[in-house]
Write an enzyme that holds these catalytic residues in place. Structure first.
Site, PDB file in Angstrom:
ATOM      1  N   ASP A  80      -4.144  -5.209   5.746  1.00  0.00           N
ATOM      2  CA  ASP A  80      -4.401  -6.044   4.567  1.00  0.00           C
ATOM      3  C   ASP A  80      -3.200  -6.940   4.288  1.00  0.00           C
ATOM      4  O   ASP A  80      -2.053  -6.495   4.341  1.00  0.00           O
ATOM      5  CB  ASP A  80      -4.678  -5.139   3.361  1.00  0.00           C
ATOM      6  CG  ASP A  80      -5.250  -5.921   2.189  1.00  0.00           C
ATOM      7  OD1 ASP A  80      -5.673  -7.069   2.413  1.00  0.00           O
ATOM      8  OD2 ASP A  80      -5.268  -5.380   1.077  1.00  0.00           O
ATOM      9  N   SER A 103       0.864  -1.180   0.000  1.00  0.00           N
ATOM     10  CA  SER A 103       0.000   0.000   0.000  1.00  0.00           C
ATOM     11  C   SER A 103       0.897   1.225   0.000  1.00  0.00           C
ATOM     12  O   SER A 103       1.773   1.346  -0.856  1.00  0.00           O
ATOM     13  CB  SER A 103      -0.931  -0.037   1.212  1.00  0.00           C
ATOM     14  OG  SER A 103      -1.798   1.071   1.207  1.00  0.00           O
ATOM     15  N   HIS A 115      -2.569  -0.978  -3.567  1.00  0.00           N
ATOM     16  CA  HIS A 115      -3.743  -0.141  -3.315  1.00  0.00           C
ATOM     17  C   HIS A 115      -3.648   1.119  -4.171  1.00  0.00           C
ATOM     18  O   HIS A 115      -2.774   1.967  -3.941  1.00  0.00           O
ATOM     19  CB  HIS A 115      -3.818   0.236  -1.839  1.00  0.00           C
ATOM     20  CG  HIS A 115      -4.151  -0.923  -0.957  1.00  0.00           C
ATOM     21  ND1 HIS A 115      -4.181  -0.841   0.409  1.00  0.00           N
ATOM     22  CD2 HIS A 115      -4.484  -2.208  -1.255  1.00  0.00           C
ATOM     23  CE1 HIS A 115      -4.512  -2.014   0.924  1.00  0.00           C
ATOM     24  NE2 HIS A 115      -4.694  -2.861  -0.071  1.00  0.00           N
TER      25      HIS A 115
END
Length: 894
Positions: free
Chosen positions: A169, A52, A79
């Site tokens: 995540d 991310s 992401h």
């Protein structure tokens, strides 16, 4: 020629087919080649890379240090903003010579290539292909979504890497990959620009290797050629069979685990264990079980890592929605309805193999939803047990990543969880009804008086022998009418008479009111240690302090001039009195006691108790000044001093309590009484001091009472548990006795059968001996070593065999027939399984026909040879005499 004929047969029909058929066949061949190509590429390992914030720089560094030919496919899930196009493929392409492409549709991953997820879609692995699916609003679980699909599709050929980013995540995805047998990596927190994602993954315990991105690249390069990542499913099965051939090495591995972790894995399902062992071997780049067994020998850290690997189980909240719907609508209400008739109003649930606690908390949430406002009217206890202490600690903490949002509804998250820093922690009202403990269901006694047991996907890892041990334990542990829940691939096996299947889809059984057999080794192989709950012996005989007669003078001096004192232990029991203590201690009416608190004067108790407690707590001398004591209407002030000490060679501490009358307050009081000038102010001061001392003493008493209550409660629970274990043990002993009686009867029957069989064998032996004795033909039987096994009486003359020669090699005998190569003939018959026949001559000049054939057993095995001699001369003479007689008869007729 055969290949040519096949080619002609394949080509000939095509000559008579139409052009449409030709095009159809061409399309079919193209489809077949495409499928073969997809199968070939899908067999390559796939590396999933998730990141991310800050993940782009980490991915660049990772790709920069990867070689161009690793034989792996790399899929990067980042992401990204779904409303803007991404230049990520172009930027990443500058860091590696491998082709970098953005996934646009269903794609077959090729080795030595990099694939990037588009910003407005999510990617999953399915049937050996990368497939795009509709993006959801939950952006923070895109990595978990891909990792979980990768684990399901690729199994041991899946590799997961979590790089820099915020949130959690990737954690749940790494768990799925590790459970499927893949390898997991995470970036170090120090090297990550944002460390939340790697920190969450590392703390979960599902990361194999924690390194900087460049070091991860070198590690990937090292393991890329390992057989564990390259073999197909068939090769993996072959590797498991190969492992069974090295049972000694596996035994050494399991022995190392048993020595350090106390768990014997020999009875567990071997195929699963072998796959886990091979996974650890791949991480350390070892290819032989013997190498790994040596590596484990003195490596405690690796033994713990292997132990945790062997116990990994995929679990999540509300796994199998149909099961929890059935529980909530039908079975839990039925249990609670029955509890209304029960005086105790207690509901007990057990979840063996609970892993990190998701299933335990899921059942707790269902129960709380069913109970509603009735929770205060019934006591609910849910026990979660597992072999691994690390996962039990995780379950006790009750902290889970944000990925649980896809399994838990928003309403439940708001009601039963507290969100903190991207994580969810279970609410206190759910945690209070759950108890977690380490337990081995194959060795430790089960819980008892249970209403529900949820043992899902645990038995599939156990051998049939352990199944026979666990299922009867569950039957014993359940109350009449209690429920047992098993996994989709599990069943009660041979114990169908103990349980009745009430929900086939959810695999829910109910206990039948029958007493089933239980394994005798259900009796725990450990001491119950009930002695720790018993009361210790308390006597007032005193402890020997090695007093010496030569110190009598010192005793007199101490008894005359030293202050009064007593020696006590941790339980306030007086072990010795020193000096005149009647001013401070007295026996009260009632049962005799040596407890110092009960012996002390009433107004001396608060200060005395507080001072002794302080000395016990700090293990240092404690003192209380100007304590009041009243004797015969007179008030005295004394100092109390408590000194801890130990006798030589002993670990137990003792406490010397000294009552000192020489206080300045006492002298001043006497002076004031003499002068008669005691003031009201001094009395108020004394009263305030006494009030403060009383408050401190009262607080101490309250704390002691609370601690005592907790100890009693804990002791009571342990006694109840021990009592249940003893009851279980007693029942098991009775069952074992019955089983021994049954076994004894079976052995008696078997002994009779063996006796009858022996009689039959003796009869057959006698018949065989008589048969051989009646045959007037030389026959010799030898074994594979050419040792004489049996011979007919007629063979003794031809082969010169005596009864004592049975068991001797045939070559050591001197037969009366001329066969110099007899041993060669016998070996040739045994090797070729053919029958040999030749003419031989005896010493007296008679001719024989020697026939040698293989000796076959009843199960068609060759176990030697049979030699037969046929007298040819005798046969010729018989034929000649018959011819002569026939001629004479003809001539006489004429």
């Amino acid at each position: 020629m055969a290949a040519k004929r096949k080619a002609i047969s394949r080509a000939s029909p095509s000559r008579i087919k139409t052009s449409g058929a030709k095009s159809s066949r061409l399309k079919s061949s193209k489809t077949k080649s495409a499928l073969q190509s997809a199968k070939q590429y899908s067999s390559c390992p796939i590396v999933g890379i998730g990141g991310s914030a800050g993940g782009f720089e980490a991915a660049m560094e990772l790709l920069r240090n990867l070689p161009s030919r690793t034989g792996m496919a790399f899929v990067i899930v980042q992401h990204l903003d779904p409303h803007h196009g991404s230049r990520l493929p172009n930027l990443l392409g500058k860091a590696t010579s491998m082709p970098v492409t953005e996934i646009t549709g269903t794609t077959v991953p090729k080795p030595n290539a990099v694939y990037v997820q588009p910003p407005d879609k999510c990617v999953i692995a399915k049937n050996g292909k990368l497939t795009l699916v509709q993006r959801t609003q939950r952006l923070n679980v895109a990595i978990d979504h891909f990792f979980e699909s990768l684990a399901e599709d690729c199994g041991s050929r899946a590799i997961g890497i979590v790089l820099s980013g915020t949130g959690s995540d990737g954690t749940a995805g790494l768990r799925a990959i590790k459970a499927a047998g893949g390898l997991t990596f995470a970036q170090t927190e120090a090297s990550a620009k944002f460390d939340a994602m790697p920190r969450s993954a590392i703390r979960s315990g599902f990361v194999d290797v924690v390194l900087a991105p460049d070091a991860i690249a070198r590690e990937i390069r090292s393991v890329s050629d390992h057989p564990y990542l390259r073999r197909t499913l068939a090769d993996a099965q072959q590797a498991e069979k190969e492992a069974y051939r090295h049972a000694d090495d596996l035994g050494r591995i399991f022995l190392s685990l048993k020595k350090q972790m106390g768990v014997d894995f020999n009875a567990y399902k071997q195929s699963t264990l072998v796959r886990r062992v091979h996974r650890r071997m791949a991480l350390h780049r070892l290819e032989k079980l013997s190498q790994y067994a040596r590596y484990l020998r003195n490596n405690k850290k690796e033994i713990e890592a292997l132990f945790d690997d062997l116990l990994i189980n995929v679990t999540r909240f509300f796994r199998d929605d149909a099961l929890f719907r059935a529980l909530k609508k039908r079975f839990l209400p039925a249990l609670l309805k029955d509890k209304k008739k029960d005086r105790q109003r207690e509901l007990r649930v057990w979840v063996p193999g609970c892993a990190t606690g998701e299933e335990v908390y899921s059942l707790a949430i269902c129960l709380l939803e069913v109970l509603g406002n009735q929770l205060s009217k019934i006591r609910v206890q849910i026990f979660g047990t597992d072999l691994s202490e690390s996962v039990i600690e995780h379950a006790r903490a009750g902290i889970y990543p944000g990925a649980i949002e896809k399994d838990v509804s928003k309403a439940r998250l708001n009601r039963f969880f507290v969100k903190r820093d991207g994580f969810y922690q279970i609410h206190r009202n759910v945690r209070d009804i759950c108890t977690f403990a380490r337990q081995n269901i194959t060795a430790d006694p089960p819980f008892s008086r249970l209403d529900l047991i949820s043992c899902r996907n645990v038995l599939i890892y156990l051998s049939p022998e352990l199944h026979k041990r666990c299922i009867p334990q569950f039957h014993y542990a359940l109350n009449p009418g209690g429920y047992l829940i098993l996994g989709p691939a599990e069943s009660v096996g041979m114990y169908e008479e103990l349980f009745k299947l009430v929900d086939k889809k959810a695999k829910i059984y109910t206990k039948e009111a029958k007493t089933g057999p239980r394994a005798t080794d259900f009796i725990p192989q450990r001491d119950l240690e009930l002695s720790r709950f018993g009361t210790t012996a308390r006597t007032g005989t005193g402890v020997s302090f090695n007093a010496d007669i030569l110190k009598m003078a010192d005793r007199i001096m101490l008894s005359t001039y030293a202050p009064a004192a007593v020696v006590v232990d941790h339980n306030f029991l007086v072990q010795q009195f020193r000096g005149r203590t009647d001013l401070f201690l007295e026996h009260t009416p009632g049962p005799a006691t040596l407890n110092l608190i009960q012996l002390a004067r009433p107004n001396l108790v608060p200060d005395l108790r507080a001072t002794i407690r302080r000395a016990i707590k700090t293990d240092k001398p404690a003192r209380a000044e100007r304590a009041k004591v009243t004797l015969r209407g007179k008030n005295y002030e004394i100092n109390i001093q408590v000194v801890p000490f130990k006798s030589p060679g002993a670990d137990k501490s003792w406490f010397l309590v000294i009552f000192d009358e020489s206080t300045s307050g006492t002298k001043r009081e006497r002076l004031l009484r003499v002068l008669g000038k005691a003031s009201a102010q001094s009395e108020a001061t004394e009263l305030r001091r006494e009030l403060a001392a009383s408050k401190d003493s009262l607080q101490t008493i309250i704390e002691e009472q609370e601690a005592t209550n907790e100890e009693l409660k804990s002791a009571n629970e342990e006694i109840e548990s021990s009592n249940e274990e003893l009851q279980s043990t007693n029942e098991e002993l009775e069952t074992a006795k019955e089983e021994l009686q049954s076994t004894n009867e079976e052995l008696t029957t078997l002994n009779e059968e063996l006796s009858n069989r022996n009689l039959e064998m003796m009869q057959m032996t006698n018949e065989l001996k008589n048969l051989l004795a009646s045959i007037q033909m030389p026959i010799v039987m030898v074994d594979n070593a050419l040792t004489v096994r049996r011979a007919t009486p007629a063979a003794r003359e031809a082969f010169n065999i005596l009864p004592t020669d049975i068991g001797r090699p045939l070559g050591q005998l001197r037969p009366n027939i001329d066969v110099p190569d007899l041993e060669n003939i016998l070996r040739d018959v045994i090797d070729t399984l053919s029958t040999r026949e030749r003419k031989v001559t005896g010493k007296e000049g008679r001719e024989y026909s020697l026939r040698v054939r293989p000796y076959r057993t009843t199960d068609n095995k060759i176990d030697g040879a049979v030699l037969t001699l046929v007298d040819i001369d005798g046969a010729k003479k018989g034929d000649a005499s018959k011819t002569e007689n026939r001629t004479k008869n003809v001539s006489s007729r004429k």
